[in-house]
Design a protein around this motif. Structure first.
Motif, PDB file in Angstrom:
ATOM      1  N   LYS A 168      76.213  36.156 106.223  1.00  0.00           N
ATOM      2  CA  LYS A 168      75.473  34.963 105.804  1.00  0.00           C
ATOM      3  C   LYS A 168      73.977  35.150 106.042  1.00  0.00           C
ATOM      4  N   TYR A 169      73.637  35.752 107.177  1.00  0.00           N
ATOM      5  CA  TYR A 169      72.238  36.004 107.517  1.00  0.00           C
ATOM      6  C   TYR A 169      71.618  36.995 106.532  1.00  0.00           C
ATOM      7  N   ILE A 170      72.353  38.060 106.199  1.00  0.00           N
ATOM      8  CA  ILE A 170      71.855  39.061 105.249  1.00  0.00           C
ATOM      9  C   ILE A 170      71.611  38.424 103.881  1.00  0.00           C
ATOM     10  N   LEU A 171      72.560  37.633 103.411  1.00  0.00           N
ATOM     11  CA  LEU A 171      72.440  37.009 102.093  1.00  0.00           C
ATOM     12  C   LEU A 171      71.231  36.075 102.025  1.00  0.00           C
ATOM     13  N   ALA A 172      70.915  35.445 103.155  1.00  0.00           N
ATOM     14  CA  ALA A 172      69.771  34.524 103.194  1.00  0.00           C
ATOM     15  C   ALA A 172      68.449  35.269 103.319  1.00  0.00           C
ATOM     16  N   GLU A 173      68.430  36.320 104.140  1.00  0.00           N
ATOM     17  CA  GLU A 173      67.176  37.009 104.456  1.00  0.00           C
ATOM     18  C   GLU A 173      66.905  38.227 103.569  1.00  0.00           C
ATOM     19  N   ARG A 174      67.979  38.911 103.175  1.00  0.00           N
ATOM     20  CA  ARG A 174      67.835  40.126 102.360  1.00  0.00           C
ATOM     21  C   ARG A 174      68.856  40.113 101.222  1.00  0.00           C
ATOM     22  N   PRO A 175      68.702  39.237 100.249  1.00  0.00           N
ATOM     23  CA  PRO A 175      69.716  39.105  99.193  1.00  0.00           C
ATOM     24  C   PRO A 175      69.897  40.359  98.346  1.00  0.00           C
ATOM     25  N   ASN A 176      68.903  41.244  98.355  1.00  0.00           N
ATOM     26  CA  ASN A 176      69.004  42.497  97.591  1.00  0.00           C
ATOM     27  C   ASN A 176      69.212  43.701  98.503  1.00  0.00           C
ATOM     28  N   ALA A 177      69.767  43.458  99.662  1.00  0.00           N
ATOM     29  CA  ALA A 177      69.925  44.514 100.667  1.00  0.00           C
ATOM     30  C   ALA A 177      70.840  45.630 100.209  1.00  0.00           C
ATOM     31  N   LYS A 178      70.531  46.829 100.717  1.00  0.00           N
ATOM     32  CA  LYS A 178      71.432  47.968 100.625  1.00  0.00           C
ATOM     33  C   LYS A 178      71.941  48.220 102.039  1.00  0.00           C
ATOM     34  N   ILE A 179      73.212  47.934 102.252  1.00  0.00           N
ATOM     35  CA  ILE A 179      73.759  47.897 103.609  1.00  0.00           C
ATOM     36  C   ILE A 179      74.476  49.194 103.953  1.00  0.00           C
ATOM     37  N   GLY A 180      74.125  49.760 105.083  1.00  0.00           N
ATOM     38  CA  GLY A 180      74.831  50.905 105.631  1.00  0.00           C
ATOM     39  C   GLY A 180      75.620  50.470 106.844  1.00  0.00           C
ATOM     40  N   VAL A 181      76.866  50.915 106.939  1.00  0.00           N
ATOM     41  CA  VAL A 181      77.767  50.463 107.993  1.00  0.00           C
ATOM     42  C   VAL A 181      78.221  51.635 108.866  1.00  0.00           C
ATOM     43  N   LEU A 182      78.130  51.457 110.174  1.00  0.00           N
ATOM     44  CA  LEU A 182      78.749  52.375 111.129  1.00  0.00           C
ATOM     45  C   LEU A 182      79.779  51.568 111.891  1.00  0.00           C
ATOM     46  N   TYR A 183      81.035  52.048 111.900  1.00  0.00           N
ATOM     47  CA  TYR A 183      82.061  51.305 112.621  1.00  0.00           C
ATOM     48  C   TYR A 183      83.010  52.229 113.373  1.00  0.00           C
ATOM     49  N   GLN A 184      83.479  51.733 114.491  1.00  0.00           N
ATOM     50  CA  GLN A 184      84.461  52.456 115.302  1.00  0.00           C
ATOM     51  C   GLN A 184      85.799  52.418 114.563  1.00  0.00           C
ATOM     52  N   ASN A 185      86.457  53.564 114.452  1.00  0.00           N
ATOM     53  CA  ASN A 185      87.660  53.663 113.626  1.00  0.00           C
ATOM     54  C   ASN A 185      88.899  53.160 114.374  1.00  0.00           C
ATOM     55  N   ASP A 186      88.887  51.860 114.653  1.00  0.00           N
ATOM     56  CA  ASP A 186      90.037  51.193 115.262  1.00  0.00           C
ATOM     57  C   ASP A 186      89.942  49.709 114.903  1.00  0.00           C
ATOM     58  N   ASP A 187      90.801  48.892 115.481  1.00  0.00           N
ATOM     59  CA  ASP A 187      90.806  47.477 115.132  1.00  0.00           C
ATOM     60  C   ASP A 187      89.495  46.782 115.464  1.00  0.00           C
ATOM     61  N   TYR A 188      88.802  47.275 116.480  1.00  0.00           N
ATOM     62  CA  TYR A 188      87.507  46.697 116.867  1.00  0.00           C
ATOM     63  C   TYR A 188      86.520  46.800 115.705  1.00  0.00           C
ATOM     64  N   GLY A 189      86.312  48.007 115.212  1.00  0.00           N
ATOM     65  CA  GLY A 189      85.381  48.205 114.117  1.00  0.00           C
ATOM     66  C   GLY A 189      85.870  47.607 112.808  1.00  0.00           C
ATOM     67  N   LYS A 190      87.171  47.724 112.545  1.00  0.00           N
ATOM     68  CA  LYS A 190      87.720  47.242 111.273  1.00  0.00           C
ATOM     69  C   LYS A 190      87.685  45.723 111.171  1.00  0.00           C
ATOM     70  N   ASP A 191      87.825  45.029 112.304  1.00  0.00           N
ATOM     71  CA  ASP A 191      87.716  43.565 112.293  1.00  0.00           C
ATOM     72  C   ASP A 191      86.305  43.131 111.894  1.00  0.00           C
ATOM     73  N   TYR A 192      85.298  43.786 112.472  1.00  0.00           N
ATOM     74  CA  TYR A 192      83.912  43.469 112.110  1.00  0.00           C
ATOM     75  C   TYR A 192      83.648  43.768 110.636  1.00  0.00           C
ATOM     76  N   LEU A 193      84.147  44.914 110.168  1.00  0.00           N
ATOM     77  CA  LEU A 193      83.931  45.306 108.779  1.00  0.00           C
ATOM     78  C   LEU A 193      84.566  44.298 107.823  1.00  0.00           C
ATOM     79  N   LYS A 194      85.774  43.837 108.159  1.00  0.00           N
ATOM     80  CA  LYS A 194      86.436  42.839 107.320  1.00  0.00           C
ATOM     81  C   LYS A 194      85.618  41.549 107.269  1.00  0.00           C
ATOM     82  N   GLY A 195      85.104  41.124 108.442  1.00  0.00           N
ATOM     83  CA  GLY A 195      84.292  39.914 108.490  1.00  0.00           C
ATOM     84  C   GLY A 195      83.048  40.034 107.635  1.00  0.00           C
TER      85      GLY A 195
END
Length: 409
Positions: A168-195
């Motif tokens: 929600k913050y990205i859409l408001a502040e950087r609507p044309n953002a190019k997002i790069g994601v780093l996530y831990q390959n387990d439920d911890y990281g995947k939960d954040y990625l899903k959100g």
């Protein structure tokens, strides 16, 4: 009736009443394994070694806090026996240590075991044994599922909702953002990625230009950071645990990459993540909070913060007051003490869960103003609010309104 006989009858009646009342008083006390008239055995699993050892201060704070409670007389006259084992953030080791706590140590409950993958490994076992897996130190949504796992309850706001708030913050502040994601390959990281993806909605596919996962066994995430920059990302969603988050912050500075950097709450510790990464490298990072920050001068005269700082000075002087995980350990320990107080003399595992599911507007005073702990038989998410914050200088500065973190909210 002769006087002597009358006296004997009265005496017999009095004795009977005393025995009955004593029996009734005794009957009011109910115990499962791990509880007696004098003690309550509380088990804990913590990564004192391994890739997530930066979080181990949580267990050390809890131990110190329970010692403080014991020194003041304990809970309803009972001392807490805190048994905490190292699992090195390795799920097979978590299973081994949990079985030891339940089958050998015979603890009443397993409290605040840390990590998403480690807790996933023991959830079914503890529920089959009907042993409370209480106030799990992870924000995965699976800890708030009383229908399928009635013996498991989390404590912190959930990862998916936190991820949606960043979207929600990205859409408001950087609507044309190019997002790069780093996530831990387990439920911890995947939960954040899903959100994050849920929050971005149909824009997710076009806005996310790079997804890099890492294993906790990797020595460094440097190569992942280089790849994300090369993909042209100008927003960096850094869903890493503290050790790797600090590496990511340092590497981004080293390669002169200056995206809008979003960091999850579990890795937002000033002392545990940002100081090791270098304060100069961490300027402008955005995260979320539900607890007060010991580095924030607005709390210098706050009664709750004074209590915490006094505790650190007197009961755990070797600890880092700037480590956000320290205040988390303090707050969750206070919450367990409240639950055990509510249990009274009914220290059965079932009643522990009943009382944990009956917290009404409870506040540990290290929570941000306006945030309270509420649970019920159908609501196993004790804390469902937080606030965004930005790192400036050597501390976090909150901004915006208190956000609801309820799934589906």
């Amino acid at each position: 009736m002769p006087t002597f006989a009358v006296r004997m009858a009265v005496t017999a009646t009095a004795l009977a009443l005393i025995v009955a009342s004593t029996h009734d008083a005794g009957a009011q006390k109910k115990y499962d394994a791990g509880a007696t008239d004098t003690e309550i055995k509380v088990g804990n699993i913590m990564p004192y070694s391994g890739p997530a050892s930066a979080w181990s201060i949580v267990g050390k704070i809890e131990e110190a806090y329970f010692k403080k409670i014991n020194a003041a007389g304990g809970i309803n006259g009972r001392k807490i026996v805190f048994i905490s084992y190292d699992d090195a953030y390795s799920p097979p080791k978590t299973v081994e240590q949990t079985r030891k706590l339940v089958e050998s140590d015979e603890v009443l409950l397993v409290f605040n075991p840390l990590g998403t993958a480690p807790n996933t490994a023991i959830q079914k076992y503890l529920n089959s044994k009907k042993v409370p897996q209480l106030f799990v130190a992870s924000g995965a949504t699976k800890w708030a599922d009383p229908k399928n796992f009635p013996w498991t309850m989390g404590w912190t706001p959930n990862f998916q909702s936190e991820g949606r708030s960043y979207a929600k913050y990205i859409l408001a502040e950087r609507p044309n953002a190019k997002i790069g994601v780093l996530y831990q390959n387990d439920d911890y990281g995947k939960d954040y990625l899903k959100g994050l993806k849920d929050g971005l909605g149909e824009k997710s596919a076009s806005m996310i230009v790079a997804e890099e996962s890492y294993e906790t066994s990797e020595p460094t995430v440097d190569t992942h950071i280089v790849k994300i920059k090369a993909a042209g990302a100008d927003v960096f969603f850094d869903m890493a645990s503290p050790k790797f988050a600090a590496q990511a912050i340092k590497k981004a500075a080293e390669i002169d990459w200056k995206p809008l950097h979003l960091l999850p709450n579990p890795s937002s510790s000033v002392g545990g993540t940002l100081k090791p990464a270098g304060f100069d490298n961490a300027q402008g990072i955005v995260s979320a909070a539900f607890l007060k920050d010991a580095t924030d001068p607005q709390w210098k005269d706050d009664a709750g913060m004074k209590q915490f700082l006094d505790f650190m000075t007197n009961d755990y002087p070797q600890g880092d007051k700037l480590d956000g995980q320290a205040i988390a350990g303090y707050g969750v320990a206070q919450t367990l003490v409240q639950v055990l107080k509510q249990c009274g003399d009914n220290l059965t595992r079932e009643n522990v869960m009943n009382q944990a599911a009956n917290l009404k507007n409870f506040r540990t005073e290290v929570l941000l103003p306006g945030i309270t702990i509420n649970t019920s038989a159908i609501d196993y998410a004790p804390i469902s609010q937080f606030q965004l914050m930005r790192f400036k200088g050597e501390r976090w500065e909150p901004f915006g309104e208190i956000i609801s973190a309820e799934v589906g909210g």
